[in-house]
Scaffold this active site. Sequence first.
Site, PDB file in Angstrom:
ATOM      1  NE  ARG A 162      -3.513  -2.460   0.022  1.00 35.34           N
ATOM      2  CZ  ARG A 162      -3.001  -3.545  -0.569  1.00 35.34           C
ATOM      3  NH1 ARG A 162      -1.862  -3.489  -1.239  1.00 35.34           N
ATOM      4  NH2 ARG A 162      -3.632  -4.679  -0.537  1.00 35.34           N
ATOM      5  CB  SER A 247      -8.645  -1.618   4.401  1.00 33.74           C
ATOM      6  OG  SER A 247      -9.128  -2.867   4.008  1.00 33.74           O
ATOM      7  CD  GLU A 370      -5.515   0.901   2.214  1.00 32.67           C
ATOM      8  OE1 GLU A 370      -5.363  -0.115   2.908  1.00 32.67           O
ATOM      9  OE2 GLU A 370      -6.194   0.917   1.184  1.00 32.67           O
TER      10      GLU A 370
HETATM   11  C1  FAD Z   1     -15.245  -0.127  -1.088  1.00 35.18           C
HETATM   12  C2  FAD Z   1     -13.773   0.039  -1.309  1.00 35.18           C
HETATM   13  C3  FAD Z   1     -12.947  -1.078  -1.448  1.00 35.18           C
HETATM   14  C4  FAD Z   1     -11.580  -0.929  -1.650  1.00 35.18           C
HETATM   15  N1  FAD Z   1     -10.802  -2.051  -1.798  1.00 35.18           N
HETATM   16  C5  FAD Z   1      -9.476  -1.935  -2.014  1.00 35.18           C
HETATM   17  C6  FAD Z   1      -8.663  -3.096  -2.181  1.00 35.18           C
HETATM   18  O1  FAD Z   1      -9.129  -4.220  -2.144  1.00 35.18           O
HETATM   19  N2  FAD Z   1      -7.338  -2.918  -2.382  1.00 35.18           N
HETATM   20  C7  FAD Z   1      -6.768  -1.676  -2.464  1.00 35.18           C
HETATM   21  O2  FAD Z   1      -5.547  -1.583  -2.661  1.00 35.18           O
HETATM   22  N3  FAD Z   1      -7.520  -0.556  -2.322  1.00 35.18           N
HETATM   23  C8  FAD Z   1      -8.847  -0.649  -2.110  1.00 35.18           C
HETATM   24  N4  FAD Z   1      -9.613   0.469  -1.948  1.00 35.18           N
HETATM   25  C9  FAD Z   1      -8.977   1.803  -1.995  1.00 35.18           C
HETATM   26  C10 FAD Z   1      -9.091   2.483  -3.387  1.00 35.18           C
HETATM   27  O3  FAD Z   1     -10.106   1.919  -4.147  1.00 35.18           O
HETATM   28  C11 FAD Z   1      -7.776   2.405  -4.169  1.00 35.18           C
HETATM   29  O4  FAD Z   1      -6.737   2.973  -3.427  1.00 35.18           O
HETATM   30  C12 FAD Z   1      -7.874   3.124  -5.521  1.00 35.18           C
HETATM   31  O5  FAD Z   1      -6.719   2.882  -6.271  1.00 35.18           O
HETATM   32  C13 FAD Z   1      -8.086   4.624  -5.367  1.00 35.18           C
HETATM   33  O6  FAD Z   1      -8.388   5.140  -6.656  1.00 35.18           O
HETATM   34  P1  FAD Z   1      -9.109   6.540  -6.809  1.00 35.18           P
HETATM   35  O7  FAD Z   1      -9.015   6.932  -8.235  1.00 35.18           O
HETATM   36  O8  FAD Z   1     -10.463   6.478  -6.234  1.00 35.18           O
HETATM   37  O9  FAD Z   1      -8.154   7.442  -5.902  1.00 35.18           O
HETATM   38  P2  FAD Z   1      -8.466   8.883  -5.289  1.00 35.18           P
HETATM   39  O10 FAD Z   1      -9.148   8.724  -3.985  1.00 35.18           O
HETATM   40  O11 FAD Z   1      -9.087   9.752  -6.303  1.00 35.18           O
HETATM   41  O12 FAD Z   1      -6.972   9.370  -5.022  1.00 35.18           O
HETATM   42  C14 FAD Z   1      -6.187   8.730  -4.050  1.00 35.18           C
HETATM   43  C15 FAD Z   1      -4.814   9.397  -4.026  1.00 35.18           C
HETATM   44  O13 FAD Z   1      -4.170   9.191  -5.278  1.00 35.18           O
HETATM   45  C16 FAD Z   1      -3.892  10.436  -5.900  1.00 35.18           C
HETATM   46  N5  FAD Z   1      -4.129  10.284  -7.339  1.00 35.18           N
HETATM   47  C17 FAD Z   1      -5.289   9.942  -7.947  1.00 35.18           C
HETATM   48  N6  FAD Z   1      -5.092   9.904  -9.281  1.00 35.18           N
HETATM   49  C18 FAD Z   1      -3.798  10.226  -9.496  1.00 35.18           C
HETATM   50  C19 FAD Z   1      -2.985  10.384 -10.656  1.00 35.18           C
HETATM   51  N7  FAD Z   1      -3.462  10.196 -11.899  1.00 35.18           N
HETATM   52  N8  FAD Z   1      -1.681  10.759 -10.501  1.00 35.18           N
HETATM   53  C20 FAD Z   1      -1.170  10.980  -9.264  1.00 35.18           C
HETATM   54  N9  FAD Z   1      -1.891  10.860  -8.141  1.00 35.18           N
HETATM   55  C21 FAD Z   1      -3.193  10.470  -8.254  1.00 35.18           C
HETATM   56  C22 FAD Z   1      -4.832  11.445  -5.264  1.00 35.18           C
HETATM   57  O14 FAD Z   1      -4.283  12.759  -5.313  1.00 35.18           O
HETATM   58  C23 FAD Z   1      -4.901  10.915  -3.843  1.00 35.18           C
HETATM   59  O15 FAD Z   1      -3.765  11.346  -3.138  1.00 35.18           O
HETATM   60  C24 FAD Z   1     -11.001   0.362  -1.721  1.00 35.18           C
HETATM   61  C25 FAD Z   1     -11.838   1.489  -1.574  1.00 35.18           C
HETATM   62  C26 FAD Z   1     -13.197   1.321  -1.380  1.00 35.18           C
HETATM   63  C27 FAD Z   1     -14.069   2.544  -1.246  1.00 35.18           C
END
Ligand code: FAD
Length: 378
Positions: A162, A247, A370
């Site tokens: 992570r 998580s 996280e």
């Molecule tokens: C129901 C649920 C289940 C989940 N299960 C998992 C799991 O099983 N495993 C896991 O690892 N994670 C899990 N997650 C966490 C999440 O889905 C992941 O971390 C996912 O990759 C986040 O993507 P996002 O686009 O929504 O990120 P955002 O929330 O939009 O951004 C997260 C961070 O990344 C940065 N960011 C976003 N896009 C970019 C980019 N293009 N360049 C640079 N920085 C960027 C943002 O600035 C922020 O700091 C879960 C979340 C939820 C709500």
Amino acid sequence: MAEPTRLAELTTLGVGGAPERMLVATDSDELVAQLTELWQHDEPWMVLGGGSNTFATDHDIDGTVVLVRTRGIERITTDAGVVLRVQAGETWDDLVAYAVDNGLAGIEALSGIPGSVGAAPIQNIGAYGQELSSVLLGIELLDHETGERAHVPASALGLGYRTSVLKRHGGSDAEREAVVLSVDLLLTESSDGRGLPVAYEQLAKALDVQLGDRVELARVRDAVIALRRSKGMVLDPADRDTFSAGSFFTNPIVTEQAARTLPPDAPRWPQDEIAETATVIPLDGSSDIVAPPPIQTTTQREVKLSAAWLIEHSSIHRGFHLPGSRASISSKHTLALTNQGNARSDDIAALARFVQSRVRSEFGITLRPEPVLIDIEL
Ligand SMILES: Cc1cc2nc3c(=O)[nH]c(=O)nc-3n(C[C@H](O)[C@H](O)[C@H](O)COP(=O)(O)OP(=O)(O)OC[C@H]3O[C@@H](n4cnc5c(N)ncnc54)[C@H](O)[C@@H]3O)c2cc1C
């Protein structure tokens, strides 16, 4: 320039105030142009993908939020396998569905994870025995320090559990401030329609196979989504337990010695890496005629613990909430902090701090959040 929307509308936790400015980028040249212009001014900025790993304050947010909505999947056939070059704004789970439909193995167990492709390397997403790092060839990014576009191999991203050099842990700056423009994944063309060997006990059980067996890609995908749904880990507007950041705490990694202080039934996963801790006593000014003191090196294996177990054994149960609060532990999964409707960011932060303090006083271990925190301290 878009009308700023409250982050509560754009994040899965459903909290967060409005930024001063909001931009939307729909192709990578536009994203680069917007960021280049933005970085001329010394003002706060952040990018947002699907908002599923972001926990923001309800107060107004300083600076600019750029929404990454770039699209495109390019398929490149190489000697090593099929490379998918995917724009950062693509939805991660749509990409998994595309890979599965096209007989490409390597990410099938990562089905159902919310969010964008560009955010996947930020915390090296993982689930059910697969991790992005095992298929990530590299990324194209825009580097904040140089202002240049660059292709960076996965080996230079510091990918771990992570984490990566690009992650803003807590609310801190990232080791390397950059925006991901696209991601290159090396997938395996499956000649028999099966995925990679199943590498997670619970998934093997759900599929009724042995660990290491290979199963049809679509069956793996369906089984993972069903497992995730039973834990509230697939976004579903009808299920308040999915209004979370997944998580909320990472599994703590501690020394073997610290792990030994826990009750025998606490789950422990020894880590591959060996941490070298060295005690080096510095030479003082008169030491040029004195032999340097010995370097003491101790080798400590690291052990990953279960954050869920620690929470459950600190008298915090599924569905737990502080009196009068609309933030609660999910009724399906102890590690998810959820917004049960109209929770404020303060409610979620108070619950997170309560969980941290209970686990700290019970086991002396501090759980780390996280999600990326925006103007929130935990
Ligand atoms: C129901 C649920 C289940 C989940 N299960 C998992 C799991 O099983 N495993 C896991 O690892 N994670 C899990 N997650 C966490 C999440 O889905 C992941 O971390 C996912 O990759 C986040 O993507 P996002 O686009 O929504 O990120 P955002 O929330 O939009 O951004 C997260 C961070 O990344 C940065 N960011 C976003 N896009 C970019 C980019 N293009 N360049 C640079 N920085 C960027 C943002 O600035 C922020 O700091 C879960 C979340 C939820 C709500």
